[in-house]
Design a protein around this motif. Structure first.
Motif, PDB file in Angstrom:
ATOM      1  N   PRO A  31      46.597  64.645  57.104  1.00  0.00           N
ATOM      2  CA  PRO A  31      46.233  63.236  57.295  1.00  0.00           C
ATOM      3  C   PRO A  31      46.419  62.359  56.058  1.00  0.00           C
ATOM      4  N   VAL A  32      46.141  62.866  54.883  1.00  0.00           N
ATOM      5  CA  VAL A  32      46.274  62.060  53.663  1.00  0.00           C
ATOM      6  C   VAL A  32      47.739  61.735  53.401  1.00  0.00           C
ATOM      7  N   SER A  33      48.606  62.717  53.512  1.00  0.00           N
ATOM      8  CA  SER A  33      50.038  62.483  53.296  1.00  0.00           C
ATOM      9  C   SER A  33      50.608  61.524  54.332  1.00  0.00           C
ATOM     10  N   LEU A  34      50.215  61.709  55.596  1.00  0.00           N
ATOM     11  CA  LEU A  34      50.713  60.828  56.646  1.00  0.00           C
ATOM     12  C   LEU A  34      50.239  59.389  56.440  1.00  0.00           C
ATOM     13  N   GLY A  52      56.158  51.539  63.133  1.00  0.00           N
ATOM     14  CA  GLY A  52      55.211  52.289  63.947  1.00  0.00           C
ATOM     15  C   GLY A  52      55.862  52.853  65.196  1.00  0.00           C
ATOM     16  N   LYS A  53      55.033  53.376  66.058  1.00  0.00           N
ATOM     17  CA  LYS A  53      55.543  54.002  67.290  1.00  0.00           C
ATOM     18  C   LYS A  53      55.928  52.997  68.362  1.00  0.00           C
ATOM     19  N   GLU A  54      55.406  51.753  68.298  1.00  0.00           N
ATOM     20  CA  GLU A  54      55.660  50.813  69.384  1.00  0.00           C
ATOM     21  C   GLU A  54      55.964  49.391  68.926  1.00  0.00           C
ATOM     22  N   ALA A  64      64.486  50.352  64.126  1.00  0.00           N
ATOM     23  CA  ALA A  64      63.103  50.818  64.183  1.00  0.00           C
ATOM     24  C   ALA A  64      63.043  52.211  63.572  1.00  0.00           C
ATOM     25  N   PHE A  65      62.063  52.441  62.722  1.00  0.00           N
ATOM     26  CA  PHE A  65      61.960  53.731  62.057  1.00  0.00           C
ATOM     27  C   PHE A  65      61.754  54.877  63.033  1.00  0.00           C
ATOM     28  N   ARG A  66      61.153  54.614  64.191  1.00  0.00           N
ATOM     29  CA  ARG A  66      60.915  55.683  65.170  1.00  0.00           C
ATOM     30  C   ARG A  66      62.212  56.200  65.792  1.00  0.00           C
ATOM     31  N   ASP A  67      63.304  55.481  65.590  1.00  0.00           N
ATOM     32  CA  ASP A  67      64.593  55.881  66.157  1.00  0.00           C
ATOM     33  C   ASP A  67      65.579  56.405  65.115  1.00  0.00           C
ATOM     34  N   LEU A  68      65.166  56.517  63.872  1.00  0.00           N
ATOM     35  CA  LEU A  68      66.105  56.911  62.814  1.00  0.00           C
ATOM     36  C   LEU A  68      66.701  58.298  63.029  1.00  0.00           C
ATOM     37  N   ILE A 112      56.521  59.891  63.702  1.00  0.00           N
ATOM     38  CA  ILE A 112      56.666  58.771  64.641  1.00  0.00           C
ATOM     39  C   ILE A 112      57.965  58.776  65.440  1.00  0.00           C
ATOM     40  N   GLN A 113      58.845  59.731  65.226  1.00  0.00           N
ATOM     41  CA  GLN A 113      60.124  59.724  65.920  1.00  0.00           C
ATOM     42  C   GLN A 113      59.949  59.762  67.437  1.00  0.00           C
TER      43      GLN A 113
END
Length: 115
Positions: A31-34, A52-54, A64-68, A112-113
């Motif tokens: 959790p801390v790293s995330l 983010g996710k949405e 969007a970073f979730r699609d990288l 988040i992918q």
């Protein structure tokens, strides 16, 4: 729009050359790293990118970073993040992270992918 395509193309070319030097992609998931990775994304990237996710990218054409991971392996970002990502458009600042921050950032990106 053409600037966004030029940016993405330049990043992909840079990353393709670095992929053979990338790690195994095992990033921290505690959790801390995330939370650190998410904070780095918010501070350095959220003014243009969806981090983010949405959420939706504020800058049209900013991926969007979730699609990288659909575009290239996330581990290929390691070296560019350490040396400073330089882009093909003038509005994106050069971003360089320390090793622990790179791991936290990539751990967050992995989380988040989209599937």
């Amino acid at each position: 729009m053409a600037g966004s395509r030029l940016f993405l193309a330049s990043v992909l070319i840079l990353m393709a050359g670095q992929a053979s030097q990338a790690s195994d992609g095992a990033y921290p998931s505690d959790p801390v790293s995330l939370a650190t990775g998410e904070e780095l994304a918010q501070i350095h990237c959220a003014t243009c990118h969806a981090v983010g996710k949405e959420d939706v990218s504020a800058q049209p054409g900013a991926p969007a970073f979730r699609d990288l991971s659909k575009l290239y392996p996330l581990e290929s970002l390691e070296e560019p993040l350490a040396e400073g990502i330089v882009t093909g458009h003038e509005n994106m600042p050069e971003v360089a992270f320390e090793a622990d921050d790179i791991d936290a950032f990539l751990g967050y990106l992995t989380l988040i992918q989209s599937q």
